[in-house]
Write a protein that holds these residues in place. Structure first.
Motif, PDB file in Angstrom:
ATOM      1  N   PHE A   1      24.513  36.368  25.025  1.00 52.81           N
ATOM      2  CA  PHE A   1      23.056  36.463  25.120  1.00 52.81           C
ATOM      3  C   PHE A   1      22.308  35.385  24.333  1.00 52.81           C
ATOM      4  O   PHE A   1      21.081  35.427  24.251  1.00 52.81           O
ATOM      5  N   GLY A   2      23.051  34.442  23.759  1.00 55.37           N
ATOM      6  CA  GLY A   2      22.389  33.367  23.018  1.00 55.37           C
ATOM      7  C   GLY A   2      21.721  33.823  21.737  1.00 55.37           C
ATOM      8  O   GLY A   2      20.741  33.212  21.289  1.00 55.37           O
ATOM      9  N   VAL A   3      22.239  34.894  21.118  1.00 55.72           N
ATOM     10  CA  VAL A   3      21.668  35.357  19.849  1.00 55.72           C
ATOM     11  C   VAL A   3      21.892  34.271  18.804  1.00 55.72           C
ATOM     12  O   VAL A   3      23.012  33.774  18.650  1.00 55.72           O
ATOM     13  N   PRO A   4      20.860  33.849  18.077  1.00 54.04           N
ATOM     14  CA  PRO A   4      21.030  32.778  17.094  1.00 54.04           C
ATOM     15  C   PRO A   4      21.998  33.170  15.994  1.00 54.04           C
ATOM     16  O   PRO A   4      22.177  34.349  15.694  1.00 54.04           O
ATOM     17  N   ASP A   5      22.637  32.174  15.409  1.00 50.74           N
ATOM     18  CA  ASP A   5      23.623  32.403  14.357  1.00 50.74           C
ATOM     19  C   ASP A   5      22.911  32.777  13.064  1.00 50.74           C
ATOM     20  O   ASP A   5      22.749  31.977  12.146  1.00 50.74           O
ATOM     21  N   ASP A   6      22.478  34.015  13.015  1.00 51.35           N
ATOM     22  CA  ASP A   6      21.704  34.524  11.887  1.00 51.35           C
ATOM     23  C   ASP A   6      22.075  35.989  11.700  1.00 51.35           C
ATOM     24  O   ASP A   6      22.014  36.777  12.657  1.00 51.35           O
ATOM     25  N   ASP A   7      22.462  36.360  10.489  1.00 54.38           N
ATOM     26  CA  ASP A   7      22.953  37.722  10.249  1.00 54.38           C
ATOM     27  C   ASP A   7      21.922  38.778  10.627  1.00 54.38           C
ATOM     28  O   ASP A   7      22.264  39.811  11.225  1.00 54.38           O
ATOM     29  N   ASP A   8      20.662  38.537  10.280  1.00 56.41           N
ATOM     30  CA  ASP A   8      19.624  39.525  10.602  1.00 56.41           C
ATOM     31  C   ASP A   8      19.457  39.671  12.112  1.00 56.41           C
ATOM     32  O   ASP A   8      19.282  40.788  12.630  1.00 56.41           O
ATOM     33  N   ALA A   9      19.508  38.552  12.811  1.00 51.65           N
ATOM     34  CA  ALA A   9      19.368  38.601  14.270  1.00 51.65           C
ATOM     35  C   ALA A   9      20.523  39.373  14.901  1.00 51.65           C
ATOM     36  O   ALA A   9      20.323  40.197  15.813  1.00 51.65           O
ATOM     37  N   PHE A  10      21.736  39.127  14.411  1.00 57.92           N
ATOM     38  CA  PHE A  10      22.890  39.864  14.942  1.00 57.92           C
ATOM     39  C   PHE A  10      22.737  41.366  14.703  1.00 57.92           C
ATOM     40  O   PHE A  10      23.038  42.185  15.580  1.00 57.92           O
ATOM     41  N   GLU A  11      22.277  41.743  13.519  1.00 55.37           N
ATOM     42  CA  GLU A  11      22.102  43.169  13.204  1.00 55.37           C
ATOM     43  C   GLU A  11      21.088  43.816  14.155  1.00 55.37           C
ATOM     44  O   GLU A  11      21.310  44.921  14.663  1.00 55.37           O
ATOM     45  N   VAL A  12      19.979  43.110  14.383  1.00 57.00           N
ATOM     46  CA  VAL A  12      18.916  43.658  15.231  1.00 57.00           C
ATOM     47  C   VAL A  12      19.414  43.837  16.666  1.00 57.00           C
ATOM     48  O   VAL A  12      19.227  44.894  17.288  1.00 57.00           O
ATOM     49  N   VAL A  13      20.055  42.813  17.210  1.00 63.94           N
ATOM     50  CA  VAL A  13      20.501  42.875  18.605  1.00 63.94           C
ATOM     51  C   VAL A  13      21.632  43.888  18.769  1.00 63.94           C
ATOM     52  O   VAL A  13      21.650  44.658  19.738  1.00 63.94           O
ATOM     53  N   ALA A  14      22.561  43.908  17.836  1.00 66.27           N
ATOM     54  CA  ALA A  14      23.660  44.880  17.921  1.00 66.27           C
ATOM     55  C   ALA A  14      23.120  46.302  17.900  1.00 66.27           C
ATOM     56  O   ALA A  14      23.572  47.170  18.659  1.00 66.27           O
ATOM     57  N   GLY A  15      22.125  46.545  17.050  1.00 67.67           N
ATOM     58  CA  GLY A  15      21.530  47.874  16.974  1.00 67.67           C
ATOM     59  C   GLY A  15      20.776  48.245  18.237  1.00 67.67           C
ATOM     60  O   GLY A  15      20.819  49.396  18.688  1.00 67.67           O
ATOM     61  N   ALA A  16      20.104  47.263  18.826  1.00 64.00           N
ATOM     62  CA  ALA A  16      19.344  47.529  20.057  1.00 64.00           C
ATOM     63  C   ALA A  16      20.266  47.803  21.240  1.00 64.00           C
ATOM     64  O   ALA A  16      19.922  48.558  22.150  1.00 64.00           O
ATOM     65  N   LEU A  17      21.457  47.212  21.221  1.00 64.74           N
ATOM     66  CA  LEU A  17      22.388  47.385  22.333  1.00 64.74           C
ATOM     67  C   LEU A  17      23.120  48.720  22.288  1.00 64.74           C
ATOM     68  O   LEU A  17      23.453  49.284  23.331  1.00 64.74           O
ATOM     69  N   MET A  18      23.404  49.231  21.101  1.00 60.71           N
ATOM     70  CA  MET A  18      24.232  50.434  21.000  1.00 60.71           C
ATOM     71  C   MET A  18      23.491  51.661  21.525  1.00 60.71           C
ATOM     72  O   MET A  18      22.392  51.963  21.075  1.00 60.71           O
ATOM     73  N   PRO A  19      24.086  52.393  22.459  1.00 64.57           N
ATOM     74  CA  PRO A  19      23.442  53.625  22.936  1.00 64.57           C
ATOM     75  C   PRO A  19      23.309  54.630  21.800  1.00 64.57           C
ATOM     76  O   PRO A  19      24.226  54.792  20.985  1.00 64.57           O
ATOM     77  N   ALA A  20      22.199  55.286  21.713  1.00 70.52           N
ATOM     78  CA  ALA A  20      21.938  56.221  20.620  1.00 70.52           C
ATOM     79  C   ALA A  20      22.994  57.320  20.585  1.00 70.52           C
ATOM     80  O   ALA A  20      23.327  57.915  21.613  1.00 70.52           O
ATOM     81  N   GLY A  21      23.526  57.569  19.384  1.00 68.01           N
ATOM     82  CA  GLY A  21      24.474  58.656  19.189  1.00 68.01           C
ATOM     83  C   GLY A  21      25.848  58.425  19.759  1.00 68.01           C
ATOM     84  O   GLY A  21      26.638  59.359  19.883  1.00 68.01           O
ATOM     85  N   GLU A  22      26.183  57.174  20.104  1.00 66.55           N
ATOM     86  CA  GLU A  22      27.496  56.894  20.695  1.00 66.55           C
ATOM     87  C   GLU A  22      28.213  55.791  19.931  1.00 66.55           C
ATOM     88  O   GLU A  22      28.843  54.907  20.508  1.00 66.55           O
ATOM     89  N   SER A  23      28.148  55.856  18.609  1.00 66.37           N
ATOM     90  CA  SER A  23      28.734  54.773  17.814  1.00 66.37           C
ATOM     91  C   SER A  23      30.245  54.701  17.955  1.00 66.37           C
ATOM     92  O   SER A  23      30.824  53.622  17.879  1.00 66.37           O
ATOM     93  N   ARG A  24      30.918  55.843  18.168  1.00 67.21           N
ATOM     94  CA  ARG A  24      32.386  55.817  18.237  1.00 67.21           C
ATOM     95  C   ARG A  24      32.860  54.976  19.419  1.00 67.21           C
ATOM     96  O   ARG A  24      33.610  54.007  19.259  1.00 67.21           O
TER      97      ARG A  24
END
Length: 316
Positions: free
Chosen positions: A170-193
Motif C-alpha cells: 500500500f505504499g505506507v511510508p517507512d515510518d513507525d507511527d505510520a505503520f502502527e496507524v495503518v496496521a491498526g486500521a486494517l485489523m478487523p475489530a476483535g479478531e487479533s488472533r
C-alpha cells in the motif's frame, strides 16, 4: 491547524489514505488465504498463555524449525508456569544454551516472568497487553502477541515482516507511527488472533525479502502497489551480528560448560571456552574474567575467590 496551514494546504497526510477503498475486501482476502492453508506450528494450536509466551521468547532471532524442537522439550521439562517458576534458574539457562536459543538473558527473564505470574497473579496470566508488559523481559511486541494469540485481546502486530508487507502493498511510508496507524486500521475489530497470525504468515511465506507473489498465491495482488509496478523495495532490515567468534558465543560456551560441569575454577573453565586459552594470553584470565563478570552482572553466574583462585558457577 493554523491559518497559514489552511492557506497553503500544508497539513499532515493521514497514513490511512494509503489503503484501498474497500478495506473489508482486503481483510476477507487475507483471512481466507490464511485459513485455507498456512504453516503448522504447535503454538498456533494452543491458547495457553504460558505456552505462547515460551514460543514468543524462543522465536526472537531464532529459526522456527529449531524453536519447534526446543519448545516441545522445554514444555516436557516444565509443563506449566508453576513448574518453570519452581525450577532452578541454572537449569533453565542451561537448557537455553544447550539448544542455542540466543541470549541467555531471555531464559533468565522468562524464568522471572513465570515467578511473577505465580506470585503476583496466582498463576493466571494477565490478559491485557499493558499489564503483560509488567512481566520481566516482556516488551510491547511480546505482550501484544501473547494478548492476541492467547486471549484474542491484542492490537495489530507490527514487526519487520508486517512493515515490509504494508510498505510494498500500500505504499505506507517507512515510518513507525505510520505503520502502527495503518496496521491498526486494517485489523478487523476483535479478531487479533487470526489477523496477526495471517499478516505475519503473509510476510513470512509470500512477501519475503525476495517476494513469491504468484508462487504463494498472495491474496493482496489485486491491490498491491509493488505487484503492479514491479518495485519490491522495502524498509531496511537490521542484520543479525556475526555470531561465530562473538562475545555472545563465548558467553554461551561459559554457560554450557558450567551447566555441564558445575563449579569451575577460572583456569579450568578457560580451555572449555576457547581451545587457545592461555592464562596470560590475549584470551586468558583477564578476558575470561570479563565474560564471567558480565554473566554475574546479568544475574546468571556467581564469581567467588577461594584459596587464591577465581571460582565460577551458575546462579541457582
Amino acid at each position: 491547524m493554523t491559518d497559514a496551514d489552511a492557506e497553503t494546504g500544508d497539513t499532515a497526510a493521514d497514513p490511512r489514505d494509503c489503503l484501498p477503498g474497500d478495506v473489508a475486501a482486503v481483510q476477507d482476502a487475507l483471512v481466507s488465504w490464511y485459513e485455507d492453508d498456512h504453516r503448522s506450528f504447535p503454538w498456533r494450536e494452543t491458547t495457553d498463555a504460558y505456552e505462547i509466551l515460551v514460543s514468543e521468547v524462543m522465536s526472537q532471532q531464532t529459526q522456527l524449525q529449531r524453536v519447534e524442537t526446543a519448545w516441545h522439550e522445554f514444555l516436557e521439562q516444565w509443563p506449566t508456569v508453576h513448574d518453570l517458576a519452581a525450577a532452578p534458574r541454572s537449569e533453565v539457562v542451561g537448557f537455553w544454551t544447550g539448544h542455542s536459543l540466543g541470549y541467555n538473558n531471555r531464559a533468565r527473564y522468562l524464568h522471572e516472568a513465570a515467578q511473577q505470574v505465580v506470585s503476583e497473579y496466582d498463576g493466571a496470566f494477565p490478559e491485557d497487553p499493558d499489564e503483560l508488559e509488567e512481566l520481566m523481559g516482556v516488551g510491547p511486541y511480546t505482550a501484544n502477541a501473547v494478548a492476541s494469540f492467547a486471549f484474542d485481546n491484542g492490537n495489530a502486530v507490527v514487526d519487520t515482516n508486517v512493515k515490509r508487507v504494508l510498505h510494498r502493498a500500500f505504499g505506507v511510508p517507512d515510518d513507525d507511527d505510520a505503520f502502527e496507524v495503518v496496521a491498526g486500521a486494517l485489523m478487523p475489530a476483535g479478531e487479533s488472533r487470526v489477523w496477526n497470525n495471517a499478516i505475519m504468515e503473509l510476510g513470512g511465506v509470500a512477501c519475503e525479502k525476495t517476494p513469491k507473489c504468484d508462487e504463494a498465491g498472495c491474496p493482496w495482488r489485486p491491490w498491491c502497489d509493488a505487484y503492479e509496478t514491479g518495485d519490491f523495495t522495502a524498509p531496511d532490515v537490521p542484520e543479525q551480528p556475526t555470531f561465530e567468534g562473538s562475545r555472545r558465543q563465548m558467553r554461551g560456551r561459559v554457560v554450557k560448560a558450567l551447566s555441564r560441569h558445575g563449579e569451575l575454577a577460572l583456569d579450568t573453565l578457560g580451555p572449555r571456552v576457547r581451545v587457545d586459552y592461555a592464562p596470560g594470553g590475549e584470551h586468558g584470565r583477564e578476558w575470561l574474567r570479563g565474560l564471567v563478570n558480565d554473566l554475574a552482572d546479568d544475574g546468571l553466574a556467581e564469581v567467588t575467590e577461594r584459596d587464591g583462585e577465581t571460582v565460577v558457577r551458575l546462579r541457582e
